[in-house]
Design an enzyme around this catalytic site. Structure first.
Site, mmCIF file in Angstrom:
data_model
loop_
_atom_site.group_PDB
_atom_site.id
_atom_site.type_symbol
_atom_site.label_atom_id
_atom_site.label_comp_id
_atom_site.label_asym_id
_atom_site.label_seq_id
_atom_site.Cartn_x
_atom_site.Cartn_y
_atom_site.Cartn_z
ATOM 1 N N ASP A 274 -9.073 7.417 3.250
ATOM 2 C CA ASP A 274 -7.714 7.211 2.745
ATOM 3 C C ASP A 274 -7.262 8.334 1.825
ATOM 4 O O ASP A 274 -8.054 9.185 1.426
ATOM 5 C CB ASP A 274 -7.625 5.850 2.018
ATOM 6 C CG ASP A 274 -8.809 5.597 1.073
ATOM 7 O OD1 ASP A 274 -9.530 6.561 0.736
ATOM 8 O OD2 ASP A 274 -9.008 4.442 0.682
ATOM 9 N N ASN B 268 -11.236 -6.806 -5.066
ATOM 10 C CA ASN B 268 -10.527 -7.830 -4.288
ATOM 11 C C ASN B 268 -10.982 -7.839 -2.833
ATOM 12 O O ASN B 268 -10.342 -8.464 -1.993
ATOM 13 C CB ASN B 268 -9.009 -7.613 -4.380
ATOM 14 C CG ASN B 268 -8.573 -6.266 -3.781
ATOM 15 O OD1 ASN B 268 -9.384 -5.542 -3.230
ATOM 16 N ND2 ASN B 268 -7.301 -5.960 -3.905
ATOM 17 N N HIS C 181 -11.207 -5.170 -0.813
ATOM 18 C CA HIS C 181 -10.637 -4.173 0.100
ATOM 19 C C HIS C 181 -11.691 -3.162 0.539
ATOM 20 O O HIS C 181 -12.657 -2.890 -0.169
ATOM 21 C CB HIS C 181 -9.382 -3.501 -0.482
ATOM 22 C CG HIS C 181 -9.588 -2.538 -1.600
ATOM 23 N ND1 HIS C 181 -8.687 -2.400 -2.642
ATOM 24 C CD2 HIS C 181 -10.557 -1.638 -1.859
ATOM 25 C CE1 HIS C 181 -9.099 -1.464 -3.462
ATOM 26 N NE2 HIS C 181 -10.233 -0.985 -3.023
ATOM 27 N N GLU D 241 -5.864 -3.708 1.771
ATOM 28 C CA GLU D 241 -5.797 -4.774 0.777
ATOM 29 C C GLU D 241 -5.851 -6.149 1.459
ATOM 30 O O GLU D 241 -5.624 -6.247 2.661
ATOM 31 C CB GLU D 241 -4.489 -4.645 -0.019
ATOM 32 C CG GLU D 241 -4.353 -3.337 -0.802
ATOM 33 C CD GLU D 241 -5.189 -3.298 -2.068
ATOM 34 O OE1 GLU D 241 -6.273 -3.912 -2.119
ATOM 35 O OE2 GLU D 241 -4.751 -2.626 -3.032
#
Ligand code: GLP
Length: 263
Positions: A67, A136, A138, A143
């Site tokens: 990313d 979380n 990811h 996400e």
């Protein structure tokens, strides 16, 4: 999924570095999928010594990062391109032209995402994909609620991810809120996946990924679908695993006999 619980963060780092070095030794032209973040910092710092110890060649590899932040040029000090150049390319002597990342400042980020996805396929796909995990759940910047069949595209970051990334930026308003990220299906296409999780802050996300339902709410749970996924975690990150006894029966002390050699 292979779950290896190692005693310390140092052991996780060393084990991961050895896996990477052996991949390069077995296949010097490997296409690696690389990641960023604090977990990877330690791994990349350990890699030059491990590449030498294993007698591997690193110069011929190619890589695709997961990313990049939308809006940051490659020479921005907090861009992932800059991170990879300073932590990986330069110290390991890898030509930066062999290390691909999405262009965060592309005029048309959606077109850039499509180009990047195609470039991975043109390179023959990824042999070994490294992954960290967000608090979380990811992976990359997929996400929670990301489609489990997603491809490289633009994602808006959650507030908690933006807050976690703020430590790298001088001012909160400078923290990017969008990223171009490989999709979950892109990641699952890699021939092998290696996820690293260390520290108590990752314990809940890791348990959801490994033992929870396959769910878009836990993007890393998609690895349950991968035929060759290994999770390396330390004691702290393993703290919420309910089936820990089982993992330790299969791999006492995090050892992986199928891998061979000292691990
Ligand atoms: C960012 C990256 C992820 C990485 C995560 C965890 O969100 N996009 O690829 O896994 O951070 O980073 P850390 O290793 O610093 O906890």
């Amino acid at each position: 999924m292979k779950i290896l619980i190692l005693p310390t963060v140092e052991a996780v780092t060393k084990h991961a570095a050895r896996r990477l070095a052996r991949q390069l030794k077995r296949k010097p032209h490997s296409v690696l999928g690389l990641a960023t973040g604090g977990t990877m910092d330690r791994l990349y710092a350990a890699l030059p010594a491990m590449v030498a110890e294993e007698g591997a060649q690193i110069e011929q590899m190619r890589s695709f990062n997961l990313d990049e932040y939308v809006g940051l040029s490659g020479d921005h000090p907090q861009s992932y391109r800059h991170y990879m150049a300073t932590r990986f390319g330069v110290p390991l002597g890898v030509d930066l032209a062999r290390m691909a990342l999405p262009c965060g400042d592309a005029p048309d980020p959606a077109a850039e995402a499509a180009r990047y996805e195609a470039a991975i396929a043109e390179a023959g796909g990824i042999d070994l994909q490294l992954l960290g995990i967000g608090q979380n759940g990811h992976i990359g910047f997929n996400e929670p609620t990301s489609s489990l069949r997603s491809r490289t595209r633009i994602k808006t970051l959650t507030r908690s991810t933006v807050a976690a990334n703020a430590r790298y930026f001088d001012r909160p308003e400078d923290v990017p809120t969008r990223a171009i990220t490989m999709g979950i299906a892109t990641i699952l296409d890699a021939r092998e996946v290696l996820l690293l999780a260390t520290g108590a802050a990752k314990a809940e996300a890791l348990a959801a990924a490994i033992e929870g339902p396959l769910a878009a709410a836990s993007p890393a749970s998609a690895l349950q679908l991968h035929p060759k996924a290994t999770v390396l975690c330390d004691e702290d990150a393993a703290a919420a695993l309910r089936l820990r006894d089982y993992y330790e029966t299969v791999h006492p002390g995090g050892r992986d006999p199928s891998f061979g050699g000292p691990l």
